[in-house]
Design an enzyme around this catalytic site. Sequence first.
Site, mmCIF file in Angstrom:
data_model
loop_
_atom_site.group_PDB
_atom_site.id
_atom_site.type_symbol
_atom_site.label_atom_id
_atom_site.label_comp_id
_atom_site.label_asym_id
_atom_site.label_seq_id
_atom_site.Cartn_x
_atom_site.Cartn_y
_atom_site.Cartn_z
ATOM 1 N N HIS A 97 -46.104 54.749 12.860
ATOM 2 C CA HIS A 97 -45.862 55.457 14.117
ATOM 3 C C HIS A 97 -45.451 54.574 15.287
ATOM 4 O O HIS A 97 -45.117 55.103 16.355
ATOM 5 C CB HIS A 97 -47.095 56.304 14.481
ATOM 6 C CG HIS A 97 -47.195 57.546 13.639
ATOM 7 N ND1 HIS A 97 -47.483 57.511 12.296
ATOM 8 C CD2 HIS A 97 -47.012 58.850 13.946
ATOM 9 C CE1 HIS A 97 -47.479 58.741 11.809
ATOM 10 N NE2 HIS A 97 -47.187 59.572 12.776
ATOM 11 N N THR A 107 -35.185 63.918 17.217
ATOM 12 C CA THR A 107 -35.995 63.394 16.114
ATOM 13 C C THR A 107 -35.603 61.958 15.852
ATOM 14 O O THR A 107 -34.433 61.596 15.973
ATOM 15 C CB THR A 107 -35.859 64.191 14.794
ATOM 16 O OG1 THR A 107 -36.551 63.479 13.749
ATOM 17 C CG2 THR A 107 -34.405 64.380 14.377
ATOM 18 N N ASP A 115 -35.577 60.809 13.043
ATOM 19 C CA ASP A 115 -34.966 60.801 11.704
ATOM 20 C C ASP A 115 -33.452 60.917 11.738
ATOM 21 O O ASP A 115 -32.798 60.609 10.743
ATOM 22 C CB ASP A 115 -35.519 61.957 10.851
ATOM 23 C CG ASP A 115 -37.028 61.905 10.736
ATOM 24 O OD1 ASP A 115 -37.642 62.958 10.484
ATOM 25 O OD2 ASP A 115 -37.601 60.819 10.947
HETATM 26 O O1 F6P Z 1 -39.988 63.669 11.789
HETATM 27 C C1 F6P Z 1 -40.402 62.489 12.414
HETATM 28 C C2 F6P Z 1 -41.453 61.806 11.571
HETATM 29 O O2 F6P Z 1 -41.825 60.611 12.209
HETATM 30 C C3 F6P Z 1 -41.005 61.504 10.148
HETATM 31 O O3 F6P Z 1 -40.142 60.381 10.080
HETATM 32 C C4 F6P Z 1 -42.348 61.281 9.497
HETATM 33 O O4 F6P Z 1 -42.306 61.460 8.083
HETATM 34 C C5 F6P Z 1 -43.208 62.362 10.157
HETATM 35 O O5 F6P Z 1 -42.602 62.634 11.430
HETATM 36 C C6 F6P Z 1 -44.643 61.961 10.387
HETATM 37 O O6 F6P Z 1 -45.303 63.118 10.874
HETATM 38 P P1 F6P Z 1 -46.721 62.997 11.644
HETATM 39 O O7 F6P Z 1 -46.461 62.354 12.952
HETATM 40 O O8 F6P Z 1 -47.149 64.430 11.775
HETATM 41 O O9 F6P Z 1 -47.600 62.169 10.766
#
Ligand code: F6P
Length: 343
Positions: free
Chosen positions: A273, A125, A127
Amino acid sequence: MNIGVLTGGGDCPGLNAAIRAVTKRGIDEYGYNILGIKNGWDGLVEGNVAPLTLYSVSGILPKGGTILGTSRRNPLKNREDWHKVLDNIRKFELDVIVAIGGEDTLGVALKLYDEGVNVVGIPKTIDNDLQGTDYTFGFDTALYIATEAIDRIHTTAESHHRVMVVEVMGRHTGWIAVMSGIAGGADCILIPEVPFSIEEIVKIILGRKKRGKTFSIVVVAEGAKPKEIKELVTRSNKVDEFGHIYLGGIADVLGKELEKRTNMETRVTILGHIQRGGTPTPFDRILATRFGVKAVDMIKEKQFGKMAALIGSSITTSPIEEAVKEPKKVPVELYEIAKVFFR
Ligand code: F6P
């Protein structure tokens, strides 16, 4: 032995390096059959499974994303899907599931383990919020991207004498924010783990201005919120299949407030993203590769219900149960280091 591999949850650079390592180690070293499960847990609900060969992983090491696809499908949401998962594990005669993912993906793997399925986890991840491992792969690349962005924001902030607010991901932890803020020389870093007020940020900015610093860089984690704001700022009130809200936009709220209270031109950049895209850094390529090889060796050693882990500079194992219990938070000592430069 038939080994099923899946990538679940938010994608990140390094996933293909991990898939490549599992496939090459499994085939070359132990003669295992490696089967790719498409789109995370969705692939096991739908029976979307196809062999992975040395050919199919050739050249994918530096490629961002995941050749298997991913999803946030949660098969625990209804019994019918759960039974489909168990039926497909039997149908494809999968002896082990290698789950490459974060807390959500590994949480489902743990439930399968409780039902007698052999699972091995690989912690992934951006995160970096998984207990039981010092780092998850994906984090270093997101850190690099965010730091590079802050460097670029610096020159335009200085030229226009502005306050620049940069929002980074990280869900409910501030690892990307605190590390990219330190690396990028931010003047203020706001994370979910440490309460703060807008007043405090204003004081830092005006203090800098008084010393002739006519610009300031504020890095804010998407899951952070100042005392003055009641609720977390989200993109919508929808939640995903694991109950996560869609965070994002705190920087816009903060930017407006700071401009009003400092009377300085303020601009906002939400990295979003791009922190999840593109080619992995060498660190993530190597870590994902080490995790992938370790995961297959764990199968050989019948070390199930565990995940590969980085402790110090060594690759070892940690119980998945530990990893998913609660998020790994930024330690106060690290934030204290960052605070040295909030002036
Ligand atoms: O868990 C990784 C992450 O990029 C988080 O930092 C973020 O809040 C979430 O996924 C975003 O999710 P999605 O790609 O489903 O919008």
